[in-house]
Design a protein around this motif. Structure first.
Motif, PDB file in Angstrom:
ATOM      1  N   ARG A 290       9.203-133.471  40.026  1.00  0.00           N
ATOM      2  CA  ARG A 290       9.611-134.245  38.859  1.00  0.00           C
ATOM      3  C   ARG A 290      10.708-135.205  39.267  1.00  0.00           C
ATOM      4  O   ARG A 290      11.867-134.855  39.287  1.00  0.00           O
TER       5      ARG A 290
ATOM      6  N   THR B 189       9.454-138.031  31.364  1.00  0.00           N
ATOM      7  CA  THR B 189      10.544-137.105  31.665  1.00  0.00           C
ATOM      8  C   THR B 189      10.690-136.070  30.564  1.00  0.00           C
ATOM      9  O   THR B 189      11.212-134.983  30.801  1.00  0.00           O
TER      10      THR B 189
ATOM     11  N   GLU C  68       6.817-128.807  32.006  1.00  0.00           N
ATOM     12  CA  GLU C  68       6.051-128.548  33.228  1.00  0.00           C
ATOM     13  C   GLU C  68       4.610-128.183  32.900  1.00  0.00           C
ATOM     14  O   GLU C  68       3.685-128.594  33.593  1.00  0.00           O
TER      15      GLU C  68
END
Length: 104
Positions: free
Chosen positions: A11, A46, A50
């Motif tokens: 990420r 963002t 997950e």
């Protein structure tokens, strides 16, 4: 992501967002709208969990191999393992479950 998934989740959207914001600070009137749109897109990624990122990845991999069937099917797991031969059956099932839990 746990090791049992055999997929590493990276990420770095925050790094990309920072670079885009810097470019936006220096943008001309002509490039500003495009950069503003890019910043909004990156910032929306963002905010994804997950599980959402893994679900998106699964749908993307399935699309790459031409799978357009039911995500809850055994065929979806088979197609995912065909797209990513290193995935264990357990990892493929868990990843598929992420895609089912977070439809786009």
């Amino acid at each position: 992501m746990s090791k049992s998934h055999n997929v590493v989740l990276i990420r770095d959207a925050h790094v990309v967002a920072a670079a885009l914001r810097q470019a936006l600070d220096e943008a001309t009137a002509e490039t500003r709208p495009g950069l503003e749109h890019a910043v909004a897109l990156v910032e929306s990624t963002t905010a994804a969990t997950e599980t959402q990122v893994r679900g998106h990845w699964v749908r993307s991999r399935l699309a790459d191999v031409g799978f357009s069937g039911d995500l809850t099917s055994v065929a979806a797991i088979k197609a995912l393992r065909g797209a990513e031969p290193g995935l264990s059956l357990l990892a493929a099932v868990r990843l598929r479950d992420d895609a089912v839990a977070h439809p786009e």
